[in-house]
Design an enzyme around this catalytic site. Structure first.
Site, short mmCIF file in Angstrom:
data_model
loop_
_atom_site.label_atom_id
_atom_site.label_comp_id
_atom_site.label_asym_id
_atom_site.label_seq_id
_atom_site.Cartn_x
_atom_site.Cartn_y
_atom_site.Cartn_z
N PRO A 246 0.82 -1.21 0.00
CA PRO A 246 0.00 0.00 0.00
C PRO A 246 0.85 1.25 0.00
O PRO A 246 1.98 1.26 0.50
CB PRO A 246 -0.80 -0.12 1.31
CG PRO A 246 0.07 -0.94 2.21
CD PRO A 246 0.77 -1.93 1.29
N ASP A 247 0.30 2.33 -0.61
CA ASP A 247 0.99 3.61 -0.45
C ASP A 247 0.66 4.13 0.95
O ASP A 247 0.02 3.45 1.74
CB ASP A 247 0.60 4.60 -1.55
CG ASP A 247 -0.88 4.97 -1.53
OD1 ASP A 247 -1.55 4.69 -0.52
OD2 ASP A 247 -1.35 5.54 -2.52
N PHE A 248 1.11 5.33 1.26
CA PHE A 248 0.97 5.80 2.64
C PHE A 248 -0.34 6.52 2.91
O PHE A 248 -0.97 6.31 3.94
CB PHE A 248 2.14 6.72 2.99
CG PHE A 248 3.42 5.97 3.22
CD1 PHE A 248 3.77 5.52 4.48
CD2 PHE A 248 4.27 5.69 2.16
CE1 PHE A 248 4.94 4.81 4.69
CE2 PHE A 248 5.45 4.98 2.36
CZ PHE A 248 5.77 4.54 3.62
N ARG A 249 -0.79 7.36 1.98
CA ARG A 249 -1.85 8.31 2.34
C ARG A 249 -3.17 8.14 1.60
O ARG A 249 -4.08 8.92 1.82
CB ARG A 249 -1.33 9.74 2.14
CG ARG A 249 -0.21 10.08 3.12
CD ARG A 249 0.32 11.50 2.92
NE ARG A 249 1.29 11.83 3.96
CZ ARG A 249 2.57 11.51 3.92
NH1 ARG A 249 3.04 10.85 2.89
NH2 ARG A 249 3.39 11.85 4.90
N ASP B 210 10.97 -0.41 -0.01
CA ASP B 210 10.66 -1.84 -0.16
C ASP B 210 11.76 -2.66 -0.84
O ASP B 210 11.64 -3.88 -0.92
CB ASP B 210 9.34 -2.02 -0.93
CG ASP B 210 9.29 -1.23 -2.24
OD1 ASP B 210 10.31 -1.23 -2.97
OD2 ASP B 210 8.25 -0.63 -2.53
N ASN C 66 10.74 4.92 -2.11
CA ASN C 66 10.26 3.67 -1.53
C ASN C 66 11.32 2.97 -0.68
O ASN C 66 12.51 3.05 -0.96
CB ASN C 66 9.79 2.74 -2.65
CG ASN C 66 8.67 3.37 -3.46
OD1 ASN C 66 7.92 4.20 -2.96
ND2 ASN C 66 8.55 2.98 -4.72
N HIS D 118 14.62 7.78 1.20
CA HIS D 118 14.15 7.60 2.58
C HIS D 118 14.77 6.36 3.22
O HIS D 118 14.24 5.85 4.21
CB HIS D 118 12.62 7.49 2.61
CG HIS D 118 11.94 8.73 2.13
ND1 HIS D 118 10.65 8.72 1.62
CD2 HIS D 118 12.36 10.01 2.08
CE1 HIS D 118 10.32 9.96 1.27
NE2 HIS D 118 11.33 10.75 1.54
#
Length: 243
Positions: free
Chosen positions: A51-54, A127, A125, A144
Site C-alpha cells: 500500500p501507499d501511505f496516504r 521496499d 520507496n 528515505h
C-alpha cells in the site's frame, strides 16, 4: 478563442504537440537520450501489493489502528520507536523484503540499465523492489532509506536483512547482541529507513548532481510536489517551454 498547441522541440511528431509514452519510447529507441534519471514513488509498488501511505481507505496510514498508535505517523517516528518499538517490528514483518515481487515498472528500470541509458533511480520507496529487479547500489538512491540493511542504534554495527529475519518472522523486537550492547534496552537494531526526526541520507545529497546530467527525467508513482521546481528546471534545460 482556442490557441494552437506549441510544437515540442523534443517531440516534433507528437500528436497535438503533447508527447505520449510512445513518443518517449521512440526518443530512447532512437538513441537521442543517454542519461535517464527516474524519480519514483509509492505508486510503482502498489501493483506488487504494497500500500501507499496516504490513500483514503487503502493507504498504510489508514490501516494502522491495530497497532494502537497515538497518531499514524508515529510508526515511523524515531522518538516513538525508541520508546515503543513493537509496532514498527510488527509492520516490518508484513513489509519485509521477499514478501513481495517487483512489478513491470521495476523491470523497466532494469531494462533501461541493460540498454546502457540509466543514470540513476531516485526512489522514495523503502521496499527494495528496485534491487530485487536487478539494480545495484550504484543505480539506486533510496531517498528515505530502505529495508536493505539495519544497524544498532547504540554501537552502529551493521546487520543484514538475512541475519535478523528469524527474529522478524517471530515478531520480536530486534536488539544488538554484541558486547557492550547485549541486554541494553536502547541497543535497538533499526533498519536504515529515514524516520521522522532523522536526517535524510547523505548519499541523496551526494547524488543530486545526477539530475543536472539528465537528458530525460521520468517521474513515476509520485506527484513530485516536493521536488517539482527541479523537474521544471530540467524540462526548460531540455528546450521545453514550461507554462
Amino acid at each position: 478563442m482556442a490557441t494552437k498547441a506549441k510544437q515540442s522541440t523534443l517531440f516534433p511528431n507528437a500528436e497535438g504537440g503533447i508527447p505520449q509514452l510512445r513518443d518517449v519510447a521512440e526518443l530512447i529507441k532512437d538513441g537521442k537520450v543517454k542519461n535517464v534519471v527516474v524519480m519514483a514513488g509509492a505508486g510503482i509498488s502498489t501493483a506488487a501489493g504494497i500500500p501507499d501511505f496516504r490513500s483514503p481507505e487503502t493507504g498504510l496510514y489508514h490501516n494502522l489502528s491495530k497497532y494502537n498508535l497515538p497518531y499514524p505517523e508515529a510508526i515511523f517516528d524515531i522518538d516513538y520507536f525508541k520508546r515503543k518499538p513493537q509496532a514498527f517490528f510488527a509492520l516490518a514483518k508484513e513489509l519485509y523484503p521477499g514478501n513481495f515481487t517487483p512489478t513491470k515498472t521495476h523491470y523497466f528500470f532494469k531494462l533501461l540499465k541493460d540498454k546502457g541509458v540509466l543514470r540513476t533511480v531516485f526512489t522514495q520507496n523503502i521496499d527494495t523492489l528496485e534491487r530485487l529487479a536487478g539494480l545495484t547500489d550504484a543505480d539506486v538512491v533510496e531517498a528515505h532509506g530502505s529495508f536493505a540493511s539495519a544497524e544498532c542504534l547504540r554501537c552502529k554495527t551493521t546487520y543484514s536483512t538475512t541475519a535478523i529475519k528469524p527474529q522478524i518472522d517471530r515478531g520480536e523486537v530486534v536488539r544488538c547482541e554484541r558486547p557492550g550492547c547485549k541486554g541494553k534496552k536502547d541497543a535497538l537494531v533499526k533498519f536504515r529507513i529515514t524516520f521522522f526526526g532523522e536526517q535524510l541520507p547523505k548519499r541523496l545529497f551526494q547524488r543530486l548532481p545526477d539530475l543536472d546530467k539528465a537528458d530525460l527525467l521520468i517521474v513515476l508513482g509520485t506527484s513530485l510536489t516536493a521536488v517539482k521546481p527541479k523537474a521544471l528546471i530540467l524540462m526548460e534545460g531540455l528546450g521545453e517551454k514550461v507554462e
